[in-house]
Design a protein around this motif. Structure first.
Motif, PDB file in Angstrom:
ATOM      1  N   ARG A  98       0.834  -1.204   0.000  1.00  0.00           N
ATOM      2  CA  ARG A  98       0.000   0.000   0.000  1.00  0.00           C
ATOM      3  C   ARG A  98       0.865   1.248   0.000  1.00  0.00           C
ATOM      4  NH1 ARG A  98      -4.667   0.615   4.462  1.00  0.00           N
ATOM      5  NH2 ARG A  98      -5.225  -1.358   3.471  1.00  0.00           N
ATOM      6  N   GLU A  99       1.955   1.201   0.736  1.00  0.00           N
ATOM      7  CA  GLU A  99       2.883   2.336   0.760  1.00  0.00           C
ATOM      8  C   GLU A  99       3.422   2.613  -0.641  1.00  0.00           C
ATOM      9  OE1 GLU A  99       7.329   2.702   2.430  1.00  0.00           O
ATOM     10  OE2 GLU A  99       5.838   2.545   4.023  1.00  0.00           O
ATOM     11  N   GLN A 100       3.791   1.562  -1.357  1.00  0.00           N
ATOM     12  CA  GLN A 100       4.320   1.735  -2.706  1.00  0.00           C
ATOM     13  C   GLN A 100       3.260   2.321  -3.635  1.00  0.00           C
ATOM     14  OE1 GLN A 100       5.966  -1.836  -4.386  1.00  0.00           O
ATOM     15  NE2 GLN A 100       6.712  -0.824  -6.230  1.00  0.00           N
ATOM     16  N   GLU A 101       2.042   1.838  -3.527  1.00  0.00           N
ATOM     17  CA  GLU A 101       0.965   2.345  -4.382  1.00  0.00           C
ATOM     18  C   GLU A 101       0.677   3.813  -4.092  1.00  0.00           C
ATOM     19  OE1 GLU A 101      -3.773   1.490  -5.360  1.00  0.00           O
ATOM     20  OE2 GLU A 101      -2.561  -0.012  -4.307  1.00  0.00           O
ATOM     21  N   ILE A 102       0.676   4.182  -2.814  1.00  0.00           N
ATOM     22  CA  ILE A 102       0.420   5.574  -2.434  1.00  0.00           C
ATOM     23  C   ILE A 102       1.509   6.487  -2.982  1.00  0.00           C
ATOM     24  CG2 ILE A 102       0.410   7.167  -0.465  1.00  0.00           C
ATOM     25  CD1 ILE A 102      -1.082   4.969   1.112  1.00  0.00           C
ATOM     26  N   LEU A 103       2.762   6.081  -2.828  1.00  0.00           N
ATOM     27  CA  LEU A 103       3.867   6.911  -3.316  1.00  0.00           C
ATOM     28  C   LEU A 103       3.820   7.062  -4.834  1.00  0.00           C
ATOM     29  CD1 LEU A 103       6.876   5.655  -1.140  1.00  0.00           C
ATOM     30  CD2 LEU A 103       5.578   7.781  -0.890  1.00  0.00           C
ATOM     31  N   THR A 104       3.416   6.017  -5.509  1.00  0.00           N
ATOM     32  CA  THR A 104       3.364   6.051  -6.974  1.00  0.00           C
ATOM     33  C   THR A 104       2.282   6.990  -7.479  1.00  0.00           C
ATOM     34  OG1 THR A 104       4.175   3.767  -7.080  1.00  0.00           O
ATOM     35  CG2 THR A 104       3.092   4.638  -9.040  1.00  0.00           C
ATOM     36  N   THR A 105       1.154   7.038  -6.776  1.00  0.00           N
ATOM     37  CA  THR A 105       0.002   7.811  -7.258  1.00  0.00           C
ATOM     38  C   THR A 105      -0.107   9.200  -6.643  1.00  0.00           C
ATOM     39  OG1 THR A 105      -1.413   6.800  -5.562  1.00  0.00           O
ATOM     40  CG2 THR A 105      -1.309   5.726  -7.718  1.00  0.00           C
ATOM     41  N   SER A 111       2.824  18.935  -4.358  1.00  0.00           N
ATOM     42  CA  SER A 111       4.110  19.579  -4.620  1.00  0.00           C
ATOM     43  C   SER A 111       5.274  18.812  -4.018  1.00  0.00           C
ATOM     44  CB  SER A 111       4.098  21.010  -4.069  1.00  0.00           C
ATOM     45  OG  SER A 111       3.079  21.775  -4.667  1.00  0.00           O
ATOM     46  N   GLY A 112       4.991  18.000  -2.996  1.00  0.00           N
ATOM     47  CA  GLY A 112       6.045  17.240  -2.340  1.00  0.00           C
ATOM     48  C   GLY A 112       5.458  16.281  -1.331  1.00  0.00           C
ATOM     49  N   VAL A 113       6.312  15.395  -0.812  1.00  0.00           N
ATOM     50  CA  VAL A 113       5.860  14.347   0.105  1.00  0.00           C
ATOM     51  C   VAL A 113       6.820  14.236   1.284  1.00  0.00           C
ATOM     52  CG1 VAL A 113       5.412  11.856   0.368  1.00  0.00           C
ATOM     53  CG2 VAL A 113       4.758  13.037  -1.756  1.00  0.00           C
ATOM     54  N   ILE A 114       6.250  14.062   2.482  1.00  0.00           N
ATOM     55  CA  ILE A 114       7.021  13.668   3.666  1.00  0.00           C
ATOM     56  C   ILE A 114       6.633  12.233   3.971  1.00  0.00           C
ATOM     57  CG2 ILE A 114       7.425  14.047   6.129  1.00  0.00           C
ATOM     58  CD1 ILE A 114       6.812  16.998   5.694  1.00  0.00           C
ATOM     59  N   LEU A 115       7.593  11.342   3.949  1.00  0.00           N
ATOM     60  CA  LEU A 115       7.361   9.919   4.185  1.00  0.00           C
ATOM     61  C   LEU A 115       7.958   9.537   5.528  1.00  0.00           C
ATOM     62  CD1 LEU A 115       6.535   7.059   3.272  1.00  0.00           C
ATOM     63  CD2 LEU A 115       8.726   6.922   2.049  1.00  0.00           C
ATOM     64  N   ALA A 116       7.113   9.151   6.464  1.00  0.00           N
ATOM     65  CA  ALA A 116       7.566   8.831   7.817  1.00  0.00           C
ATOM     66  C   ALA A 116       7.685   7.324   8.013  1.00  0.00           C
ATOM     67  CB  ALA A 116       6.607   9.408   8.857  1.00  0.00           C
ATOM     68  N   SER A 117       8.838   6.896   8.533  1.00  0.00           N
ATOM     69  CA  SER A 117       9.081   5.485   8.881  1.00  0.00           C
ATOM     70  C   SER A 117       8.628   4.520   7.791  1.00  0.00           C
ATOM     71  CB  SER A 117       8.386   5.143  10.206  1.00  0.00           C
ATOM     72  OG  SER A 117       8.904   5.923  11.247  1.00  0.00           O
ATOM     73  N   PRO A 118       9.198   4.622   6.604  1.00  0.00           N
ATOM     74  CA  PRO A 118       8.785   3.739   5.507  1.00  0.00           C
ATOM     75  C   PRO A 118       9.106   2.285   5.807  1.00  0.00           C
ATOM     76  CG  PRO A 118      10.802   4.917   4.938  1.00  0.00           C
ATOM     77  CD  PRO A 118      10.301   5.525   6.208  1.00  0.00           C
ATOM     78  N   ARG A 119       8.313   1.427   5.233  1.00  0.00           N
ATOM     79  CA  ARG A 119       8.533  -0.017   5.363  1.00  0.00           C
ATOM     80  C   ARG A 119       9.126  -0.603   4.085  1.00  0.00           C
ATOM     81  NH1 ARG A 119       8.293   1.548  10.198  1.00  0.00           N
ATOM     82  NH2 ARG A 119       6.451   1.040  11.476  1.00  0.00           N
ATOM     83  N   ALA A 128       9.291   4.568  -6.842  1.00  0.00           N
ATOM     84  CA  ALA A 128       7.871   4.887  -6.714  1.00  0.00           C
ATOM     85  C   ALA A 128       7.608   6.388  -6.717  1.00  0.00           C
ATOM     86  CB  ALA A 128       7.314   4.266  -5.439  1.00  0.00           C
ATOM     87  N   ILE A 129       8.464   7.172  -6.081  1.00  0.00           N
ATOM     88  CA  ILE A 129       8.213   8.603  -5.927  1.00  0.00           C
ATOM     89  C   ILE A 129       8.570   9.390  -7.176  1.00  0.00           C
ATOM     90  CG2 ILE A 129      10.439   9.302  -4.977  1.00  0.00           C
ATOM     91  CD1 ILE A 129       6.961  10.414  -3.727  1.00  0.00           C
ATOM     92  N   GLY A 130       9.470   8.850  -8.005  1.00  0.00           N
ATOM     93  CA  GLY A 130       9.853   9.536  -9.233  1.00  0.00           C
ATOM     94  C   GLY A 130      10.533  10.862  -8.966  1.00  0.00           C
ATOM     95  N   LEU A 131      10.082  11.930  -9.628  1.00  0.00           N
ATOM     96  CA  LEU A 131      10.705  13.245  -9.518  1.00  0.00           C
ATOM     97  C   LEU A 131      10.042  14.138  -8.468  1.00  0.00           C
ATOM     98  CD1 LEU A 131      11.249  14.019 -13.311  1.00  0.00           C
ATOM     99  CD2 LEU A 131      12.910  13.090 -11.677  1.00  0.00           C
ATOM    100  N   THR A 132       9.041  13.645  -7.776  1.00  0.00           N
ATOM    101  CA  THR A 132       8.367  14.448  -6.758  1.00  0.00           C
ATOM    102  C   THR A 132       9.311  14.716  -5.593  1.00  0.00           C
ATOM    103  OG1 THR A 132       6.239  13.437  -7.324  1.00  0.00           O
ATOM    104  CG2 THR A 132       6.375  14.577  -5.213  1.00  0.00           C
ATOM    105  N   PRO A 133       9.448  15.965  -5.144  1.00  0.00           N
ATOM    106  CA  PRO A 133      10.307  16.271  -3.988  1.00  0.00           C
ATOM    107  C   PRO A 133       9.887  15.442  -2.773  1.00  0.00           C
ATOM    108  CG  PRO A 133       9.710  18.291  -5.110  1.00  0.00           C
ATOM    109  CD  PRO A 133       8.888  17.199  -5.750  1.00  0.00           C
ATOM    110  N   LEU A 134      10.878  14.864  -2.102  1.00  0.00           N
ATOM    111  CA  LEU A 134      10.608  13.940  -1.002  1.00  0.00           C
ATOM    112  C   LEU A 134      11.560  14.188   0.157  1.00  0.00           C
ATOM    113  CD1 LEU A 134       9.204  11.247   0.041  1.00  0.00           C
ATOM    114  CD2 LEU A 134      11.162  10.052  -0.977  1.00  0.00           C
ATOM    115  N   VAL A 135      11.018  14.164   1.376  1.00  0.00           N
ATOM    116  CA  VAL A 135      11.814  14.138   2.600  1.00  0.00           C
ATOM    117  C   VAL A 135      11.360  12.925   3.405  1.00  0.00           C
ATOM    118  CG1 VAL A 135      12.328  15.289   4.787  1.00  0.00           C
ATOM    119  CG2 VAL A 135      12.175  16.629   2.686  1.00  0.00           C
ATOM    120  N   VAL A 136      12.311  12.147   3.892  1.00  0.00           N
ATOM    121  CA  VAL A 136      12.001  10.921   4.620  1.00  0.00           C
ATOM    122  C   VAL A 136      12.342  11.102   6.091  1.00  0.00           C
ATOM    123  CG1 VAL A 136      12.591   8.485   4.874  1.00  0.00           C
ATOM    124  CG2 VAL A 136      12.334   9.466   2.595  1.00  0.00           C
ATOM    125  N   ILE A 137      11.481  10.588   6.958  1.00  0.00           N
ATOM    126  CA  ILE A 137      11.730  10.580   8.402  1.00  0.00           C
ATOM    127  C   ILE A 137      12.009   9.146   8.827  1.00  0.00           C
ATOM    128  CG2 ILE A 137      10.753  11.034  10.681  1.00  0.00           C
ATOM    129  CD1 ILE A 137       9.008  13.183   9.439  1.00  0.00           C
TER     130      ILE A 137
END
Length: 330
Positions: A98-105, A111-119, A128-137
């Motif tokens: 589900r995490e992968q599907e959410i990031l893909t879509t 404009s950007g995504v904050i991804l907390a504690s990815p599995r 999955a995230i492509g060129l979308t700006p991303l910050v990971v926690i």
């Protein structure tokens, strides 16, 4: 010559402090005052600190019901509100697929995504995230900025605290196996236990919930450990209840330490000794990094490490007399 904030204040007929507040703390001003300052700034071409365009960004968490992620979400939303940015929340319910599907879509509409504690592993996240700006926690990635709340210092302090009390056998109750925080906490606990000459028993992985702590109680008790470090406060509190049902009292028979220092830790009976992790500041920093990244000011991928601190309460004490006597004979 570029317009200054003083020029904006004069044009809007307000004080310099009020003009500054219109950009830094807009919610503290009346709407009419704020609009007047912003209109003056636009007329003068004041763009260095002019209000940025409203962004729509996403926050993706593995368990929105967990108090840790609830606190993280609240901190991010509070920071975003100052700029009137819009936040979309996505809960993966601990499912990597589900995490992968959410990031893909989701990246297609924000404009950007904050991804907390990815599995998910780093390469799958990147794809999955492509060129979308991303910050990971709380994940070790090398392609975007990350904020890490690893609890390293607090774990070191916890083992020093237990050693001083007389404990020589400690159990660690791990959380989700694919969580970076769990892997890091396990590694640090192993290293520090070795430094102090303490035996460390690691029981099976559990969910990061009270139920996980209840499930861990039997293997912890059967291990013979006199103290336990739990993956988080929820696991620690579940463990305390489970140990009590098996006839062990905390801290007389078993000392327990959690991680996160949630509000409930202070009001538990006994109060839960816990490692305070700066959750709110971690969320604020993640949002700052994301807006910098979206605005083209973001740094090269780097890790931002947050601090931690042991908070001692009533759930830790000297080990049982029998265990202490056995230790003295070795």
């Amino acid at each position: 010559m570029a317009a200054t904030l003083t020029d904006v204040a004069q044009a809007a007929g307000v004080s310099l402090a009020t003009a500054s507040r219109a950009f830094k703390e807009p919610d503290r001003l009346a709407a009419s005052t704020r609009a007047r300052v912003q209109e003056a700034a636009a007329d003068l071409g004041y763009g260095v600190t002019a209000p940025q365009r409203s962004l729509t960004f996403a926050v993706v968490v593995p368990d929105a019901a967990n108090p840790v992620f609830a606190a993280l979400i609240a901190a991010i939303q509070e920071q975003a509100w100052n700029g009137r940015h819009k936040m979309i929340l996505a809960n993966t319910a601990e499912h990597p697929a589900r995490e992968q599907e959410i990031l893909t879509t989701i990246g297609l509409g924000v404009s950007g995504v904050i991804l907390a504690s990815p599995r998910l592993p780093s390469d799958v996240i990147k794809s999955a995230i492509g060129l979308t700006p991303l910050v990971v926690i709380n994940a070790a990635v090398d392609f975007c900025p990350s904020v890490l709340m690893g609890a390293d210092a607090g774990i070191s302090q916890a083992f020093e605290h237990l050693h001083a009390l007389g404990h020589r056998h400690v159990a660690y109750v791990p959380g989700p196996a694919n969580a970076w925080a769990n892997q890091r906490r396990h590694e640090v606990a192993t290293e520090v236990a070795t430094q102090w000459g303490m035996r460390l028993t690691v029981v099976g992985n559990q969910s990061a919930t009270v139920e996980g702590g209840l499930a861990a109680a039997a293997p912890v008790v059967s291990s013979g450990a006199t103290a336990v470090l739990a993956y988080n406060d929820l696991v620690a509190l579940g463990l305390q209840s489970g140990a009590r049902s098996l006839g062990l009292h905390c801290p007389r028979d078993l000392s327990i330490i959690g991680i996160d220092d949630l509000n409930i830790a202070a009001v538990a009976v006994p109060g839960l000794t816990s490692i305070r992790v700066d959750i709110a500041q971690g969320g604020t920093q993640a949002f700052t990094l994301l807006t910098d990244l979206i605005g083209g000011k973001g740094p090269a991928p780097r890790e931002d490490h947050r601090t931690s601190q042991l908070i001692v309460r009533g759930s830790t004490d000297a080990p049982p007399v029998r265990a202490a006597a056995d230790r003295d004979l070795t």
